[in-house]
Design an enzyme around this catalytic site. Structure first.
Site, PDB file in Angstrom:
ATOM      1  N   ASP A   1       0.803  -1.224   0.000  1.00  0.00           N
ATOM      2  CA  ASP A   1       0.000   0.000   0.000  1.00  0.00           C
ATOM      3  C   ASP A   1       0.836   1.273   0.000  1.00  0.00           C
ATOM      4  O   ASP A   1       0.414   2.297  -0.527  1.00  0.00           O
ATOM      5  CB  ASP A   1      -1.010   0.009   1.148  1.00  0.00           C
ATOM      6  CG  ASP A   1      -0.403  -0.284   2.506  1.00  0.00           C
ATOM      7  OD1 ASP A   1       0.831  -0.400   2.606  1.00  0.00           O
ATOM      8  OD2 ASP A   1      -1.177  -0.400   3.478  1.00  0.00           O
TER       9      ASP A   1
ATOM     10  N   ASP B   1       3.975   0.954  13.297  1.00  0.00           N
ATOM     11  CA  ASP B   1       3.208  -0.303  13.339  1.00  0.00           C
ATOM     12  C   ASP B   1       3.899  -1.464  14.014  1.00  0.00           C
ATOM     13  O   ASP B   1       3.234  -2.297  14.623  1.00  0.00           O
ATOM     14  CB  ASP B   1       2.782  -0.760  11.943  1.00  0.00           C
ATOM     15  CG  ASP B   1       1.829   0.199  11.276  1.00  0.00           C
ATOM     16  OD1 ASP B   1       1.201   0.990  11.985  1.00  0.00           O
ATOM     17  OD2 ASP B   1       1.729   0.173  10.052  1.00  0.00           O
TER      18      ASP B   1
END
Length: 894
Positions: A76, A490
């Site tokens: 992404d 993350d």
């Protein structure tokens, strides 16, 4: 388990909120500085990733259906990759994307041409709202992604938008490969190319633009974007031949972001379109996969666009000949608490289908499998007696051990998880035993899949080597201990003791979702502090053993996020500027209590002086601040510094009051500033048009001032630059093939290795470069003339296509003496030539080639070896070179 892609994968927050404030450069402003003082020749650098292996969402996997082992992955925010079967690793394909086009690192769709497997296409663009100033594009390659051409589009694409796991939105006609279709978002409809992706036009006969919005009330334009056309599938049984005499495929299916009208079909090669009658409503069709042989179109539905959510879903089978719809959902509707997305057909046994419950977060994702076209299903795991699970598989994450997240959850949760956000799911069209699927952090796979059908346990492993997708927020390279410590979105961050090995575990105790800031004590580098995001806190942590172990500190009221943190030079004090209403605070000891700092605004960026343990610095809104009492009180110093855009600054090790500040915005003050009086005054560095990060490394040979590194624009050129004379002159150390999109978050040199630089990317992980210059990297001088028989060479062609090939070469030291450098030579027997080379520096002309060691692989112990690779071109034939020489002596063949 938390959703680990929320920072770098959701709304681009990997840029620590800066993206929302327009922090990323538009890249269009003209520089206003004087001409840059740059050296004429760039240094020779080799580039590699600091290995983490994965770390981000992989929403798409695409196999070519006519060539075995030709497989691509899309991410992404981190570009696209091609699988190297020989090396069992992924090869990055979009590292050439530069600063101005950073949005093209988001890949919304990939297509591999079945008629001409050398051709591959990528639809690129990260955001459809104003976070991304550029438009989307379709990239096309005739050499499997080694080189690309670009066709710009008149609209944006959303590789990091809601719905990015649906697809594929880009497809090549299997019979007439000049024809491609692209499903566009944001009300832009369906588009077509008839010249192999060079130009595009809207298909005006397709009138449903797909108006579904994840959240129509979102004023940012992120969740309120219209999903548009989400997949295109050709029925290859309805076309005529291939090549020059081919006729276009007649029947095409298209998925639309419309819960009432999700699937359309054309039976006249795209001239007209009709909504499929009798289709289910109330859901979005995430995937549409066709088994043309049996005449079934399989569809995976969810009630939302994903990739994080989904509360209900369905799986349907559509009979293309009769128009019959059949609900083949693997579980009863009452038991669905998730949507379905990942969908694949076993091309060797088309009645075998698999589908994923992509949004089943707790206790785990689920994979379903049928061998009778959906009549009956089995699951990857079941409950034997709640909460005990019976798994058909074993997870082996020994190659990427951090995938357990250091957790030991209570049943029915397990560590590692089977996955989450499992929207990419593919069975190898040539091998029924091979299956891969993407998650929010990795690519998993098995080569034992058919054991599923005999109730025999099979093993799932990470298949992610080479695919580096972390968003890097901060980096430090202490003078002792681990060479690098990272702060990542993350996945928190890692202590990297070996740059070429996957770390065993991310930071734990506490385990931040994202680490936003790192620092070490300059004179006691075993003392570290980090801050980051964690729901409910704590959001600050300390280490006294160089980051091997951590413990949480206390935090003042009003903290909502990590912000920035600084350690005193002696490790006795800390200053923290967290997100939220708390404001800047100072502490002695390890954060057991914090005292509000006076004289500095909340939200300031803080750093420490690297000599005086009582001196700290801050910056906010164009004003520089300094404290002489350990951070208790700050005084405003220099003003007139950039008040717009992101600004980062660092103090030089070993030099009190020596500070470099980088940042700004294209439409305001922008550049690099230097202070030698503790921030009382700053001088703008002449010739640096723009700069976004600055760092320091080991001084050049015979130099006393540390080497400077900056992600900057100098002389009108964007790149990674180095100065060995305190900023008087600069040399670009990267090249146009190694740009990695946006590199503005942080940069640092290595204090122990001259020339080594660590570069932060937003989705391509941590990149590090070594120089082949004397004193740089791990290399040295040429070995001279080794004795005959002192070397052995293995030359292997790993990939070949019409006119081109890729090869790996390993040279082994068979002597009893270590080499401090090497130069390998050969002559191609059929006129082949070298194109690009990595891990070595090429020289020579035409078919005569020499390859000299890179800076880091010149030292080869007796019995040891070094490897490098290259791409080349050929005509007629591509035989292996017959003779290799090293230092004038002939090497034996391995």
């Amino acid at each position: 388990m938390r959703r680990p892609r929320l920072l770098a994968g959701l709304a681009g927050l990997a840029l620590t909120g800066g993206l929302l404030a327009g922090a990323l450069p538009a890249g269009a402003a003209e520089p206003d500085a004087a001409p840059a003082r740059t050296q004429a020749a760039a240094a020779s650098y080799s580039w590699k990733n600091v290995r983490v292996d994965g770390g981000g969402f992989v929403p798409g996997l695409v196999f070519n259906r006519t060539e075995k082992n030709l497989l691509y992955a899309r991410t992404d925010i981190g570009g696209a990759y091609r699988w190297d079967q020989a090396g069992s690793a992924w090869v990055p394909l979009l590292d050439h994307i530069g600063w101005d086009d950073w949005g093209h690192t988001g890949v919304v769709s990939l297509a591999s041409d079945t008629a001409d497997p050398d051709r591959v296409y990528a639809a690129v663009g990260t955001y459809t709202n104003d976070w991304d100033p550029g438009t989307g594009a379709v990239l096309r390659s005739a050499d499997r992604g080694a080189t690309w051409q670009r066709a710009d589009l008149p609209f944006k694409l959303g590789g990091n938008m809601p719905g990015r796991g649906m697809g594929e939105r880009l497809a090549v006609d299997p019979h007439d490969n000049r024809i491609l279709y692209l499903g566009a978002p944001s009300g832009n409809g369906l588009w077509r190319s008839t010249d192999s992706g060079a130009t595009w036009a809207k298909v005006t006969s397709f009138t449903n633009p797909g108006g579904y919005q994840q959240d129509p009330t979102d004023t940012s334009g992120y969740n309120s974007d219209e999903q548009g056309i989400v997949w295109v599938t050709f029925d290859e049984s309805t076309g005529g031949g291939t090549g020059a005499g081919a006729t276009a495929t007649k029947t095409i299916y298209v998925g639309v972001g419309d819960k009432e009208n999700a699937v359309y079909r054309s039976t006249d090669a795209g001239a007209t379109w009709t909504r499929l009658a009798g289709q289910p409503t109330g859901y979005l069709a995430h995937k549409g996969v066709l088994d043309a042989g049996n005449g079934y179109l399989y569809l995976a539905y969810s009630d939302t666009a994903g990739p994080y959510d989904g509360g209900k879903g369905k799986v349907y089978r559509y009979a293309t000949a009769t128009g019959e719809w059949k609900d083949i959902t693997p579980v009863a509707e009452a038991d669905t608490y998730h949507g379905f997305s990942g969908l694949t057909v076993d091309r060797q046994h088309p009645g075998t289908v698999m589908v994923s419950a992509y949004s089943s977060w707790w206790p785990d994702t689920q994979l379903f499998r049928t061998t009778d076209s959906g009549t009956t299903w089995t699951r990857a795991w079941d409950y034997s007696a709640y909460p005990t699970r019976s798994n058909r598989y074993t997870m082996d994450v020994s190659s990427v051990p951090w995938l357990t997240w250091g957790g030991d959850p209570a049943p029915p949760e397990q560590a590692p998880k089977l996955g989450w956000m499992t929207e990419a799911l593919e069975i190898d069209p040539f091998d029924s035993d091979r299956m891969l699927y993407g998650t929010g952090a990795t690519v998993y796979g098995t080569t034992e899949l058919t054991r599923w059908d005999t109730n025999t346990n099979f093993t799932i492993r990470p298949m992610v080597k080479g695919l580096e997708e972390t968003a890097v927020l901060d980096l430090v390279s202490p003078p002792s201990g681990a060479p690098l410590i990272s702060a990542l979105g993350d996945v928190g961050g890692f202590r990297h003791t070996d740059l070429g090995a996957v770390p065993p575990m991310m930071f734990t105790a506490p385990n931040f979702t994202s680490t936003t800031s790192l620092d070490y004590a300059e004179t006691k580098p075993d003392v570290l502090v980090r801050s980051g995001h964690l729901d409910g806190g704590p959001r600050v942590a300390f280490s006294t053993d160089n980051g091997a172990h951590w413990f949480a500190g206390q935090e003042p009221a009003g903290v909502t996020g990590g912000g920035t943190v600084a350690a005193a030079a002696d490790g006795g004090r800390f200053v923290w500027s967290p997100e939220g209403t708390a404001g800047v605070h100072a502490a002695t000891g390890h954060g057991t209590s914090w005292t509000p700092s006076a004289g500095i605004p909340a939200g300031a960026t803080v750093e420490s002086d690297r000599v005086d343990p009582k001196t700290f610095y801050g910056f906010h809104g164009g004003t520089f601040y300094a404290s002489a009492d350990g951070g208790l009180t700050f005084t405003a110093k220099a003003t007139g510094l950039p008040a717009k855009g992101n600004v980062r600054f660092k103090a030089v090790p070993g030099r009190k009051g020596d500070i470099w500040l980088a940042g700004g915005a294209p439409d305001a003050a922008y550049g690099l500033w230097h202070s030698t009086d503790g921030g009382a005054t700053f001088t703008k560095v002449s010739g640096v048009d723009q700069a976004d990060a600055v760092g320091f490394g080991k001084a050049a040979p015979n130099a006393s001032y540390p080497a400077l590194y900056s992600s900057a624009k100098i002389g009108g050129v964007r790149g990674i630059f180095r100065s060995t004379d305190a900023g008087a002159t600069w040399v670009r150390v990267n090249d146009d093939a190694h740009q990695w999109g946006w590199t503005g978050a942080t940069i640092t040199g290595d204090p122990r290795v001259y020339g080594r630089v660590y570069v932060a990317t937003n989705g391509r992980g941590i990149i590090y470069g070594d120089t082949s210059e004397t004193g740089g990297g791990d290399g040295g001088t040429d070995p001279g003339t080794p004795p005959a028989g002192a070397c052995k060479v293995a030359y292997r062609i790993t990939n070949q296509w019409q006119g081109g090939f890729q090869a790996d070469v390993t040279v082994t030291n068979t002597s009893a003496t270590a080499w401090t450098g090497w130069t390998l030579g050969w002559t191609f027997p059929a006129g082949q030539t070298v194109g690009q080379m990595w891990n070595a520096t090429p020289a020579g002309t035409g078919s005569a080639v020499t390859a000299k060691n890179a800076g880091w692989n010149g030292a080869v112990a007796a019995g040891g070896s070094a490897s490098f690779g290259f791409t080349g071109s050929w005509t007629g034939s591509n035989p292996v070179p017959a003779v290799f020489t090293l230092g004038g002596a002939t090497c034996s063949a391995a």
